[in-house]
Design a protein around this motif. Structure first.
Motif: not given
Length: 334
Positions: A191-193, A240-245
């Motif tokens: 979950d990227p959020t 996912a959260s790191i990649q999103s940022a």
């Protein structure tokens, strides 16, 4: 002119040779160096030694696969830089000796320009002018590409490259080397959020990734101390959260450059251009902003000699040759 060129790439930890004829790649041989896995990163001295061991068989395989004899070659090309000095020296020295022995002209190639020109190996190719987001372990740039040999850097990282941010983040999470591709794979199921990491917004088109690396380090230390199994239990969501940022950081500047230049021909290049999250985000942006997006084939994302050969092809046609006095430049600019 229908030149047949042997190209050699040895900027980091891949020894590669390619043969191109009249702009068509006939072979692209790459020898990887698994020895660096046990150290969690590329060891320059070990990379140089591996290049010395690999370069003769790799060149032989490239010529054999292309069904080209040495007597049929019109030129020899090599990566001048940027890259690791010792690694570059091996490829440069071999190319100069090979060319001298056959009385062939030499072509020195800029590694980062070659990444961009990899888009001309296969169709469809972008139309000029286009913007190219070049993303790798050592570079993060937005390049205005005016022609095959005329490029201008509009913005770049002021500290660390995005590829390094991916790999260092993966290492902090305990993922094996090279960590970037593994982080990408895990991110696909997360979950990227779920977690928030800072997105640094510098003026203009420049990037900064040192802050997010520090943030991730503090995040890992803090949560691991409070809950020993925190990383393991939340690994996919963290990835996912790191990649999103990181992708948001890239896209913010790319969108700004496209908007202010009015250019809708958008390409990506370099090792990080293989990242599935970045490729998917660009495809979404193409629909949202009306961009024509160009994604390189996976085999031409990471370091390879086919891209060196393609650059050499255009340089040959332009009469851009070098001499036996050529030497590597680890900090060569676009």
């Amino acid at each position: 002119m229908n030149p047949t060129i042997l190209a050699i790439e040895s900027s980091c930890d891949e020894t590669s040779a390619s043969v191109i004829q009249n702009g068509r790649v006939l072979s692209n041989i790459v020898a990887t160096q698994a020895i660096h896995e046990q150290y969690g990163g590329v060891v320059p001295e070990l990379a140089s030694r591996a290049h010395q061991q690999n370069i003769i068989p790799v060149v032989s395989q490239a010529l054999q696969k292309a069904n080209i004899a040495k007597s049929q070659l019109d030129a020899v090309a090599f990566t001048r830089g940027p890259g690791l000095l010792g690694a570059l020296l091996v490829g440069c020295s071999f190319a100069k000796s090979f060319a001298l022995g056959l009385n062939l002209p030499l072509i020195e190639v800029n590694h980062m320009q070659a990444h961009i020109l990899a888009h001309f190996i296969d169709e469809p190719a972008p139309s000029f002018p286009f913007l190219c987001l070049t993303v790798s372990g050592g570079h993060t740039q937005i390049v205005l590409v005016k022609s095959h040999l005329d490029m201008e850097v509009l913005g770049q990282t002021t500290d660390d490259a995005v590829g390094e941010a991916f790999d260092k983040s993966a290492k902090l999470l305990g993922l094996p080397y090279p960590g970037g591709p593994m982080l990408d794979k895990l991110a696909a199921t997360g979950d990227p959020t779920k977690f928030t990491f800072p997105i640094v917004n510098l003026p203009g088109y420049d990037f900064s990734f040192s802050g997010i690396k520090t943030s991730i380090l503090n995040f890992v230390k803090k949560n691991s101390a409070a809950q020993p199994d925190f990383i393991k239990e939340n690994l996919a969501d963290i990835c996912a959260s790191i990649q999103s940022a990181l992708i948001q950081t890239l896209m913010k500047k790319l969108h700004l450059a496209a908007k202010e230049t009015g250019i809708k021909e958008i390409a990506i290049a370099g090792g990080v251009s293989a990242n599935s999250g970045l490729r998917a985000t660009l495809q979404e942006a193409s629909k949202k902003y009306g961009w024509n997006v160009y994604l390189p084939a996976f085999e031409y994302c990471t370091d390879n000699a086919a891209m060196i050969a393609m650059s050499a092809h255009f340089q040959y046609l332009a009469g851009d040759f070098t001499t036996q006095y050529a030497s590597p430049d680890p900090r060569l600019k676009v």
